[in-house]
Design a protein around this motif. Structure first.
Motif, PDB file in Angstrom:
ATOM      1  N   ARG A   1     -80.530 -16.721  18.055  1.00 34.90           N
ATOM      2  CA  ARG A   1     -79.110 -16.593  18.406  1.00 34.90           C
ATOM      3  C   ARG A   1     -78.846 -15.289  19.149  1.00 34.90           C
ATOM      4  O   ARG A   1     -78.161 -15.269  20.182  1.00 34.90           O
ATOM      5  CB  ARG A   1     -78.247 -16.624  17.141  1.00 34.90           C
ATOM      6  CG  ARG A   1     -78.176 -17.947  16.425  1.00 34.90           C
ATOM      7  CD  ARG A   1     -77.326 -17.826  15.183  1.00 34.90           C
ATOM      8  NE  ARG A   1     -75.952 -17.472  15.496  1.00 34.90           N
ATOM      9  CZ  ARG A   1     -75.055 -17.094  14.579  1.00 34.90           C
ATOM     10  NH1 ARG A   1     -75.397 -16.992  13.307  1.00 34.90           N
ATOM     11  NH2 ARG A   1     -73.815 -16.812  14.946  1.00 34.90           N
ATOM     12  N   ILE A   2     -79.368 -14.193  18.595  1.00 29.66           N
ATOM     13  CA  ILE A   2     -79.100 -12.888  19.198  1.00 29.66           C
ATOM     14  C   ILE A   2     -79.781 -12.769  20.552  1.00 29.66           C
ATOM     15  O   ILE A   2     -79.206 -12.251  21.522  1.00 29.66           O
ATOM     16  CB  ILE A   2     -79.552 -11.757  18.262  1.00 29.66           C
ATOM     17  CG1 ILE A   2     -78.915 -11.905  16.882  1.00 29.66           C
ATOM     18  CG2 ILE A   2     -79.221 -10.397  18.878  1.00 29.66           C
ATOM     19  CD1 ILE A   2     -77.409 -11.930  16.885  1.00 29.66           C
ATOM     20  N   PHE A   3     -81.026 -13.239  20.647  1.00 26.62           N
ATOM     21  CA  PHE A   3     -81.731 -13.205  21.929  1.00 26.62           C
ATOM     22  C   PHE A   3     -80.983 -14.007  22.985  1.00 26.62           C
ATOM     23  O   PHE A   3     -80.929 -13.612  24.155  1.00 26.62           O
ATOM     24  CB  PHE A   3     -83.149 -13.753  21.771  1.00 26.62           C
ATOM     25  CG  PHE A   3     -84.152 -12.764  21.219  1.00 26.62           C
ATOM     26  CD1 PHE A   3     -83.755 -11.557  20.677  1.00 26.62           C
ATOM     27  CD2 PHE A   3     -85.508 -13.051  21.244  1.00 26.62           C
ATOM     28  CE1 PHE A   3     -84.675 -10.644  20.176  1.00 26.62           C
ATOM     29  CE2 PHE A   3     -86.440 -12.154  20.754  1.00 26.62           C
ATOM     30  CZ  PHE A   3     -86.028 -10.948  20.218  1.00 26.62           C
ATOM     31  N   LYS A   4     -80.412 -15.137  22.599  1.00 22.65           N
ATOM     32  CA  LYS A   4     -79.678 -15.953  23.568  1.00 22.65           C
ATOM     33  C   LYS A   4     -78.401 -15.263  24.013  1.00 22.65           C
ATOM     34  O   LYS A   4     -77.998 -15.374  25.177  1.00 22.65           O
ATOM     35  CB  LYS A   4     -79.385 -17.337  22.977  1.00 22.65           C
ATOM     36  CG  LYS A   4     -80.616 -18.238  22.959  1.00 22.65           C
ATOM     37  CD  LYS A   4     -80.366 -19.559  22.268  1.00 22.65           C
ATOM     38  CE  LYS A   4     -81.616 -20.436  22.329  1.00 22.65           C
ATOM     39  NZ  LYS A   4     -81.483 -21.666  21.520  1.00 22.65           N
ATOM     40  N   GLU A   5     -77.766 -14.543  23.097  1.00 23.75           N
ATOM     41  CA  GLU A   5     -76.591 -13.781  23.507  1.00 23.75           C
ATOM     42  C   GLU A   5     -76.998 -12.711  24.514  1.00 23.75           C
ATOM     43  O   GLU A   5     -76.321 -12.508  25.539  1.00 23.75           O
ATOM     44  CB  GLU A   5     -75.933 -13.134  22.289  1.00 23.75           C
ATOM     45  CG  GLU A   5     -74.728 -12.285  22.657  1.00 23.75           C
ATOM     46  CD  GLU A   5     -73.987 -11.762  21.452  1.00 23.75           C
ATOM     47  OE1 GLU A   5     -73.666 -10.559  21.443  1.00 23.75           O
ATOM     48  OE2 GLU A   5     -73.734 -12.551  20.526  1.00 23.75           O
ATOM     49  N   PHE A   6     -78.089 -12.021  24.246  1.00 22.97           N
ATOM     50  CA  PHE A   6     -78.569 -10.995  25.164  1.00 22.97           C
ATOM     51  C   PHE A   6     -78.980 -11.610  26.497  1.00 22.97           C
ATOM     52  O   PHE A   6     -78.684 -11.067  27.562  1.00 22.97           O
ATOM     53  CB  PHE A   6     -79.760 -10.274  24.519  1.00 22.97           C
ATOM     54  CG  PHE A   6     -80.391  -9.220  25.392  1.00 22.97           C
ATOM     55  CD1 PHE A   6     -79.711  -8.069  25.720  1.00 22.97           C
ATOM     56  CD2 PHE A   6     -81.681  -9.393  25.881  1.00 22.97           C
ATOM     57  CE1 PHE A   6     -80.296  -7.094  26.526  1.00 22.97           C
ATOM     58  CE2 PHE A   6     -82.273  -8.431  26.683  1.00 22.97           C
ATOM     59  CZ  PHE A   6     -81.572  -7.282  27.008  1.00 22.97           C
ATOM     60  N   ARG A   7     -79.634 -12.758  26.461  1.00 17.80           N
ATOM     61  CA  ARG A   7     -80.067 -13.446  27.677  1.00 17.80           C
ATOM     62  C   ARG A   7     -78.871 -13.778  28.566  1.00 17.80           C
ATOM     63  O   ARG A   7     -78.941 -13.695  29.800  1.00 17.80           O
ATOM     64  CB  ARG A   7     -80.815 -14.726  27.320  1.00 17.80           C
ATOM     65  CG  ARG A   7     -81.321 -15.522  28.523  1.00 17.80           C
ATOM     66  CD  ARG A   7     -82.010 -16.808  28.057  1.00 17.80           C
ATOM     67  NE  ARG A   7     -82.652 -17.482  29.182  1.00 17.80           N
ATOM     68  CZ  ARG A   7     -82.073 -18.400  29.936  1.00 17.80           C
ATOM     69  NH1 ARG A   7     -80.814 -18.759  29.707  1.00 17.80           N
ATOM     70  NH2 ARG A   7     -82.752 -18.974  30.928  1.00 17.80           N
TER      71      ARG A   7
END
Length: 311
Positions: free
Chosen positions: A161-167
């Motif tokens: 989830r967090i990686f996708k927000e950063f992406r």
């Protein structure tokens, strides 16, 4: 865009790596078997993206793999602890995930595929490990602690989830958030758009051409892995090529540090888990390590970055 950095999220505690390292090593080899099936049958997308696994609401998946006039998927279900192979023809084979050798897992997987009409040969030995025991001969790795695996998967769900927000903050070329079965890590990679010097290789049991293609262009990459070789589960971030001054660039949060031997920034998972706002702590690590790469290497940041708007 709504930020999901939420201080109310409580993350699971992982057992010490020493307590579940045997399970981690076994599961690593099992995911390599599934990943190599996808590698053989799926389109060869740049940087190895056509062979990765993805986090799901139940575990990890290959996503649909084409075969003849149908497709199939291999799914690790970490709720029921089952390996499940399903096809678009409505057929399915499964077996329990429990303590078993890699050799046994390999034979069960290949037998299940044959029963579904899928005939395939893979290069049946692992990559990115120092000692590459052929799958059919690997009786050494045979542990499976279901509770530890479930906890690790719940962490992967959150990290995804967090990686996708950063992406989503980047409009340049950027990888999906995906699970590399070679390194047993969940990762996301940003690209400057410029080519990079030829990679020198050096990863154990990986052909030089694979590394050269993976790092054909400048990158800023981050990921999460159980910490094999480090001693604890952790997040990492690196740049290729590494710009001058990268190792001393100030990054956040305070618990992050540069690991000279690994050549990358490290943020222990436990430091994130116990932070007042774990999501914000991780996002700050991702952002500041990216800024270290992009600022020092003079990326065209205005053309590559997306303005974050909170709604």
């Amino acid at each position: 865009m709504t930020l999901i950095a939420d201080s109310r999220i409580e993350l699971p505690m992982l057992p010490s790596l020493a307590d579940w390292q045997d399970t981690s090593a076994t599961l690593h080899m099992w995911t390599q078997v599934a990943g190599k099936v996808r590698l053989v049958l799926s389109p060869d997308i740049n940087h190895g993206w056509g062979s990765t696994l993805y986090v799901t609401t139940r575990g990890l998946t290959t996503s649909p793999i084409p075969y003849g006039n149908f497709s199939f998927a291999i799914d690790f279900d970490f709720i029921e602890h089952v390996l499940r192979i399903t096809t678009t023809q409505g057929t399915c084979r499964s077996f329990a995930l429990e303590p078993m050798s890699v050799a046994n897992f390999y034979h069960k997987t290949m037998q299940a595929l044959r029963e579904l009409g899928i005939e395939i040969k893979i290069l049946a030995r692992p990559v990115e490990v120092e000692v590459a025991i052929p799958f059919e001969k690997d009786e050494q790795h045979s542990s499976y602690d279901a509770e530890a695996v479930t906890r690790y998967w719940h962490i992967l769900v959150w990290v995804d989830r967090i990686f996708k927000e950063f992406r989503a903050r980047f409009i340049g070329k950027v990888s999906p958030v995906h699970f590399f079965w070679g390194g047993f890590d969940l990762a996301v990679t940003r690209f400057s758009g410029r080519t990079a010097p030829k990679h020198p290789g050096g990863a154990p049991n990986v052909a030089a051409r694979i590394m050269e293609e993976a790092y054909s262009h400048e990158v800023s990459s981050a990921g999460f892995w159980p910490g094999t070789g480090l001693g604890e589960a952790a997040f990492y971030a690196y740049a290729y090529p590494t710009p001058a001054g990268f190792n001393t660039y100030p990054v956040q949060p305070e618990a992050a540090y540069f690991h000279d031997k690994l050549g990358e920034f490290i943020l222990p998972y436990e430091a994130v888990r116990t932070a007042d706002n774990p999501a914000q702590a991780l996002l700050s690590f991702l952002q500041t390590t990216y800024e270290a790469a992009a600022h020092l290497a003079k990326w065209d940041r205005p053309a590559l970055e997306r303005k974050v708007v909170q709604t």
